[in-house]
Design an enzyme around this catalytic site. Structure first.
Site, PDB file in Angstrom:
ATOM      1  N   ARG A 284       0.772  -1.330  -0.079  1.00 14.26           N
ATOM      2  CA  ARG A 284      -0.124  -0.095   0.127  1.00 14.26           C
ATOM      3  C   ARG A 284       0.939   1.247  -0.058  1.00 14.26           C
ATOM      4  O   ARG A 284       1.935   1.355   0.499  1.00 14.26           O
ATOM      5  CB  ARG A 284      -1.198   0.272   1.130  1.00 14.26           C
ATOM      6  CG  ARG A 284      -1.870   1.352   1.402  1.00 14.26           C
ATOM      7  CD  ARG A 284      -2.616   1.315   2.457  1.00 14.26           C
ATOM      8  NE  ARG A 284      -1.895   1.420   3.803  1.00 14.26           N
ATOM      9  CZ  ARG A 284      -1.097   2.539   3.877  1.00 14.26           C
ATOM     10  NH1 ARG A 284      -1.422   3.910   3.352  1.00 14.26           N
ATOM     11  NH2 ARG A 284      -0.454   2.512   5.213  1.00 14.26           N
ATOM     12  N   VAL A 285       0.322   2.076  -0.821  1.00 11.54           N
ATOM     13  CA  VAL A 285       1.009   3.571  -0.912  1.00 11.54           C
ATOM     14  C   VAL A 285      -0.090   4.572  -0.581  1.00 11.54           C
ATOM     15  O   VAL A 285      -1.288   4.344  -0.705  1.00 11.54           O
ATOM     16  CB  VAL A 285       1.671   3.937  -1.955  1.00 11.54           C
ATOM     17  CG1 VAL A 285       3.178   3.326  -2.243  1.00 11.54           C
ATOM     18  CG2 VAL A 285       0.896   3.766  -3.295  1.00 11.54           C
ATOM     19  N   SER A 286       0.201   5.717   0.083  1.00 11.92           N
ATOM     20  CA  SER A 286      -0.855   6.513   0.511  1.00 11.92           C
ATOM     21  C   SER A 286      -1.663   7.301  -0.753  1.00 11.92           C
ATOM     22  O   SER A 286      -2.754   7.834  -0.419  1.00 11.92           O
ATOM     23  CB  SER A 286      -0.589   7.580   1.472  1.00 11.92           C
ATOM     24  OG  SER A 286      -0.091   6.819   2.751  1.00 11.92           O
ATOM     25  N   LYS A 287      -0.879   7.599  -1.623  1.00  4.66           N
ATOM     26  CA  LYS A 287      -1.207   8.642  -2.598  1.00  4.66           C
ATOM     27  C   LYS A 287      -1.266   7.873  -4.026  1.00  4.66           C
ATOM     28  O   LYS A 287      -0.445   6.867  -4.232  1.00  4.66           O
ATOM     29  CB  LYS A 287      -0.359   9.722  -2.950  1.00  4.66           C
ATOM     30  CG  LYS A 287       0.030  10.626  -1.704  1.00  4.66           C
ATOM     31  CD  LYS A 287       0.786  11.907  -1.784  1.00  4.66           C
ATOM     32  CE  LYS A 287       1.069  12.742  -0.703  1.00  4.66           C
ATOM     33  NZ  LYS A 287       1.962  13.858  -0.988  1.00  4.66           N
TER      34      LYS A 287
ATOM     35  N   GLN B  11       4.144   8.175  -5.426  1.00  3.77           N
ATOM     36  CA  GLN B  11       4.698   7.122  -4.464  1.00  3.77           C
ATOM     37  C   GLN B  11       4.597   5.729  -5.264  1.00  3.77           C
ATOM     38  O   GLN B  11       3.442   5.763  -5.857  1.00  3.77           O
ATOM     39  CB  GLN B  11       3.738   7.072  -3.053  1.00  3.77           C
ATOM     40  CG  GLN B  11       4.001   8.270  -2.162  1.00  3.77           C
ATOM     41  CD  GLN B  11       3.130   8.194  -1.139  1.00  3.77           C
ATOM     42  OE1 GLN B  11       2.058   7.514  -1.159  1.00  3.77           O
ATOM     43  NE2 GLN B  11       3.556   8.833  -0.008  1.00  3.77           N
TER      44      GLN B  11
END
Length: 209
Positions: free
Chosen positions: A7-10, A15
């Site tokens: 998972r990445v936030s953006k 990212q």
């Protein structure tokens, strides 16, 4: 089977999951066994995590790069791992503060048990602080607790709708955004006002309209 979750936030491309993917591949996850979300860790809606958890079978191991890639918070993480354990699925964290967690081993289970104990401790602290805050507020003459989910307008709509032949309680609850339990605490099945409903309106039944 080893299943990798990343998972990445953006989701704007700033990212990437390259570092996570490389680490998971090195740990033995096959190229076709990855699930990836691009969303904040605090969001409930992470479709690939949901799909990943559903795909896991007894004997599988879920692999994550870091602990914060999986859980929204400690409580959510404990609940997820508890569910996986009951299904016979392991969890292994590769790096970061949770790197000692590997629920397929005795020592890894012990470490996660400590995390679970901390989550329980956190819940108790929050409960104690809440009770102390409410007691302090009452001592100052203020009322505490959650605000009513039912507003005066909702109560009046429920009164007008309940008991009508065409009214479907489930649909009414959706419209009012309350549970059946909440609805029935305020209005009876025949549309009569109940104590909680009177409390919301602040008047007697005869003045409800």
């Amino acid at each position: 089977m080893l299943i990798g979750y990343m998972r990445v936030s953006k989701a704007d491309g700033s990212q990437t999951t390259d570092l996570q993917r490389d680490a998971l591949l090195a740990a033995g996850v096959e190229p076709g066994q990855f699930y990836e979300d691009k969303a904040s860790g605090k969001k409930d809606d992470r479709p690939q995590l949901t799909a990943c958890l559903k795909a896991l079978r007894s004997g599988d191991t879920l692999m994550v790069w870091k602990l914060d890639r999986l859980g929204r918070d400690l409580r959510h993480l404990v609940n997820v791992v508890h569910d996986l354990t009951e299904r016979g699925v392991g969890l292994k964290v590769l790096t970061g503060q949770g790197a000692a967690i590997d629920t397929t081993t005795a020592s890894g289970k012990l470490v996660f048990g400590i995390f679970a104990a901390l989550a329980e401790f956190e819940r108790e602290l929050i409960s104690e602080r809440t009770k102390a805050g409410l007691a302090s507020a009452r001592a100052r003459g203020r009322k505490g607790g959650r605000p009513y989910k039912m507003t005066a307008a909702k109560v009046r709509l429920a009164m007008a709708s309940m008991g009508q032949p065409g009214t479907k309680v489930g649909e009414l609850c959706k419209e009012l955004e309350v549970t059946r339990q909440t609805l029935y605490r305020h209005v009876s099945p025949t549309g009569e006002l109940r104590p909680d409903g009177k409390k919301v309106l602040g008047i007697g039944f005869e003045d409800a309209f």
